[in-house]
Design a protein around this motif. Sequence first.
Motif, PDB file in Angstrom:
ATOM      1  N   GLU B 187       7.499 -94.114  74.272  1.00  0.00           N
ATOM      2  CA  GLU B 187       8.670 -94.972  74.507  1.00  0.00           C
ATOM      3  C   GLU B 187       9.959 -94.202  74.241  1.00  0.00           C
ATOM      4  OE1 GLU B 187       6.742 -99.390  73.809  1.00  0.00           O
ATOM      5  OE2 GLU B 187       7.886 -98.529  72.173  1.00  0.00           O
ATOM      6  N   ALA B 203       4.852 -92.313  82.831  1.00  0.00           N
ATOM      7  CA  ALA B 203       4.203 -93.621  83.020  1.00  0.00           C
ATOM      8  C   ALA B 203       2.733 -93.431  83.388  1.00  0.00           C
ATOM      9  CB  ALA B 203       4.933 -94.418  84.101  1.00  0.00           C
ATOM     10  N   HIS B 214      -0.011 -98.546  85.200  1.00  0.00           N
ATOM     11  CA  HIS B 214       1.234 -98.271  84.476  1.00  0.00           C
ATOM     12  C   HIS B 214       2.303 -97.673  85.397  1.00  0.00           C
ATOM     13  CE1 HIS B 214       0.491 -99.401  80.315  1.00  0.00           C
ATOM     14  NE2 HIS B 214      -0.746 -98.955  80.446  1.00  0.00           N
ATOM     15  N   TYR B 218       6.032 -99.293  86.066  1.00  0.00           N
ATOM     16  CA  TYR B 218       7.267 -98.510  85.924  1.00  0.00           C
ATOM     17  C   TYR B 218       8.073 -98.508  87.227  1.00  0.00           C
ATOM     18  CZ  TYR B 218      10.390 -94.555  85.940  1.00  0.00           C
ATOM     19  OH  TYR B 218      11.507 -93.781  86.091  1.00  0.00           O
ATOM     20  N   CYS B 457       2.809-104.761  80.555  1.00  0.00           N
ATOM     21  CA  CYS B 457       4.187-105.240  80.567  1.00  0.00           C
ATOM     22  C   CYS B 457       5.134-104.079  80.249  1.00  0.00           C
ATOM     23  CB  CYS B 457       4.365-106.353  79.530  1.00  0.00           C
ATOM     24  SG  CYS B 457       6.064-106.915  79.379  1.00  0.00           S
ATOM     25  N   HIS B 458       6.029-103.785  81.164  1.00  0.00           N
ATOM     26  CA  HIS B 458       7.059-102.778  80.907  1.00  0.00           C
ATOM     27  C   HIS B 458       8.420-103.467  80.873  1.00  0.00           C
ATOM     28  CE1 HIS B 458       4.869 -98.820  82.136  1.00  0.00           C
ATOM     29  NE2 HIS B 458       4.036 -99.653  81.549  1.00  0.00           N
ATOM     30  N   ALA B 460      12.608-102.452  80.392  1.00  0.00           N
ATOM     31  CA  ALA B 460      13.610-101.401  80.240  1.00  0.00           C
ATOM     32  C   ALA B 460      14.978-102.041  80.089  1.00  0.00           C
ATOM     33  CB  ALA B 460      13.603-100.470  81.443  1.00  0.00           C
ATOM     34  N   TYR B 471      12.908 -98.495  76.104  1.00  0.00           N
ATOM     35  CA  TYR B 471      11.795 -98.702  77.017  1.00  0.00           C
ATOM     36  C   TYR B 471      10.611 -99.203  76.218  1.00  0.00           C
ATOM     37  CZ  TYR B 471       9.276 -98.276  81.377  1.00  0.00           C
ATOM     38  OH  TYR B 471       8.588 -98.577  82.530  1.00  0.00           O
ATOM     39  N   LYS B 472      10.042-100.321  76.636  1.00  0.00           N
ATOM     40  CA  LYS B 472       8.838-100.840  76.001  1.00  0.00           C
ATOM     41  C   LYS B 472       7.710-100.833  77.020  1.00  0.00           C
ATOM     42  CE  LYS B 472       8.770-102.273  72.397  1.00  0.00           C
ATOM     43  NZ  LYS B 472       8.530-101.384  71.202  1.00  0.00           N
ATOM     44  N   ALA B 473       6.615-100.164  76.663  1.00  0.00           N
ATOM     45  CA  ALA B 473       5.447-100.130  77.545  1.00  0.00           C
ATOM     46  C   ALA B 473       4.291-100.765  76.791  1.00  0.00           C
ATOM     47  CB  ALA B 473       5.106 -98.691  77.921  1.00  0.00           C
ATOM     48  N   LYS B 474       3.749-101.846  77.326  1.00  0.00           N
ATOM     49  CA  LYS B 474       2.657-102.513  76.620  1.00  0.00           C
ATOM     50  C   LYS B 474       1.377-102.457  77.444  1.00  0.00           C
ATOM     51  CE  LYS B 474       1.735-106.808  76.642  1.00  0.00           C
ATOM     52  NZ  LYS B 474       1.959-108.248  76.660  1.00  0.00           N
ATOM     53  N   ASP B 475       0.361-101.869  76.843  1.00  0.00           N
ATOM     54  CA  ASP B 475      -0.956-101.879  77.456  1.00  0.00           C
ATOM     55  C   ASP B 475      -1.669-103.140  76.959  1.00  0.00           C
ATOM     56  OD1 ASP B 475      -2.984 -99.856  78.882  1.00  0.00           O
ATOM     57  OD2 ASP B 475      -4.082-100.903  77.297  1.00  0.00           O
TER      58      ASP B 475
END
Lengths: 260, 512
Positions: B187, B203, B214, B218, B457-458, B460, B471-475
């Motif tokens: 992130e 990503a 992902h 993005y 869930c991404h 920005a 930036y939040k990237a959630k798997d």
Amino acid sequence: MAMIFEEINILRRHGKQFVPDLRSAVLPGIFRGRPVISGDITQAEAETVALLCPVGAIAVNSGKNRSDQAVCSLDLGKCVFCRECEFSLPGKIQFTNDHKIASNVRERLIVSSGLEQPVSVDPLLVRREIRSLFKHALKLRQVSAGGDNAAEMELNACGNVNFDMGRYGIEFVASPRHADGLVITGPITQNMAEALQICYNAVPSPKMIILCGSDAISGGIFSQSSALNREFLRRISVDLYIPGNPPHPLTVINGILDLL
Amino acid sequence: MTDKRYIEIVTNPGTVKLEDIPVLEYTDFVTFLDLVMGEEGTHCVAYFVLPQPGYYRFICCMAADENHALLVFSHIQHIDPALSLPSITAKHFQFHVFEREMHENFGIDFAGHPWLKPVRYPFDRADQSQVMNNYPFYSIDGEQLHEVGVGPVHAGIIEPGHFRFICHGEQVLHLEIQLGYQHRAIERLFVERSGILQQSVLAESIAGDTVIGHALAYAAAIESLAGITVSKNLSVERIIALELERIAVHIGDTAALCTDIAYQFGQVVNEALRTIIINTTQLWCGNRFGKGLIRPGGSNYPLKPLVIGEVLKNLKEVEERYLQVTARIFSLPSVLGRFEGTGKVTTMQASLIGAVGMAAKSSGMYRDIRWSHPFSAYGDLLYEPVMLHKGDVWSRAMLRKKEVEKSMAVIRELLKEITNYELRITNDEIVSPNYDLQLAPSSMVVSLVEGWRGEICHVAITDDEGRIVLYKAKDPSLHNWMALALAVRNQEISDFPLCNKSFNLSYCGNDL
Ligand code: SF4
């Protein structure tokens, strides 16, 4: 009885899945393997793609003593094989389907413009005990240290019905105590650094080290990350570098076979 | 909109101006949350801190599945080392991981949180005295109990994580999962490496088994922030890639589940089928995992007739053989004996922990972004999720089989819509990726994708010059690891590998 016929039917359609000759297997043309950079690439063009490259894999040799040097070079140990340099300069840079891109010499992963040459293992620099001890049976332990699971899945695939690396006596084992060496994937995170060292110590000597994937070799797209700790690599010597994002099973298997 | 307590996002991805997100008092925030959580199918997709000069802005995004919308609202707190808020987790357990993350990153206390433990040990965590070696494991005293520690390095070729079991004989009473070994500061890198090409490669590397999922989240986020839309053909191609990824992993998992119960026949047949699918992706773009295939604004690999032909041919071949072998697998008493009733997660548990994707759908929850918040070509497809009820290993295995069939049907449906390639070239419809997009300033985008594991869930956020500042990237694994911990309770410890594989969660996706 009916059950047995069912399985026989499935097996009949399954057929023979293994790639008969892994040494000469050819991948479809679009596969991103060893790049070739044409000799007539200009310095300006090289500078454009060097700037574009997401991982700084392209170096431009500028200045005075250029006459005896190539215009630019591309480091497969850093490259994430995005192919953007080729899209930007079609005809000047081209990724070929040559999947044999592993070497025991770090510098051999650097492809220079105007020089079309396969990537290979230097037999003179292979440690003697590797060939004398591991040629006919090699047991490896894999450690993922920040790997994204793509290289890990390709290493698993090396042993599956298609590639069947076991036919050469090469296998992954569960315990480092049973292993002759480590295959490392991922850029080596701070949080995994200690576990990696412990695992290395647990492998009996003599032992070999293989770095698998561009992340492992150079940090790849993570090279600037503050969460890495690559000191381990300063303490040991690497026996084989296998570039790729992730490396194809054929790259892995041929690389190891060339080393042995 | 009459209710001023939230702003609604009805598109996926959707962009809003930061100033349009309502700011509530914390007590009103909690009251409103209680109200929203009372609705069927509502769950939290993101809850995070945006640090601002002098204060923290807490932004919460709730998915209202039945209304196909997102509700966004926030609260503000002054930066203070002693900041403590009444925990939401105490009432709504699914918030546990979001509050733990904020606690770990910023040192914020959540009073009444039952389990304020580390999530991933980020390099810039607030409390540097917390290290991998001193994780505060739960323990039970008892002369007849023992603990089993497994990992971080496991027997197979998989990623690292530590599992600590408390057992009574062979029976697992409790499992605690310690993660963080894979932390690469993703992130943070999204903010530091501002080039869109660099970010696209990042990503793709969040989880190498979910490259398309992902990368798509993005790309869609960036396109939304830039205010551009892509062609119908490109949306269709992206979903075909996403479904090929799902098919490949699901078939690979079918093989791996067979491996874990020593059913070699099922393993080898499925491995070979997975190979056919990933080789199809390689034929399309030169990489078996689809790296390089999804890029913002366009594509380097428009789907050509030759590849379409291969996709159709290989799908037919794989479908016939996969149905044949799964019919066999699911009728063998020795397989069913291991799958049925093992590793159960009830609907109630799944709903409490905010399970998503496969872990939710196999436990009787109707939760699938393709249905609730359709994205890309799903906008026109009216996808109906597959759902099973028993929540055991059998359900998770069967879900894969059913989803493979559905994904194949989706691809065939979509391929009919890909219009003539030659025509697309003459019409200049084939567009290359765009790495020079200008992003909307002071905005937030939320982008949701149903990857093969579930909801990705991404989020920005941009500053007043349109640069990404957060930036939040959630798997989906972030939620679902808890499902695995619950599944093995009261199971034999020897069933752990099977349970683990039945979820197949991502370590790097959690650790980022
Ligand atoms: S293919 Fe490799 S060298 Fe070329 S731009 Fe991508 S990372 Fe850089």
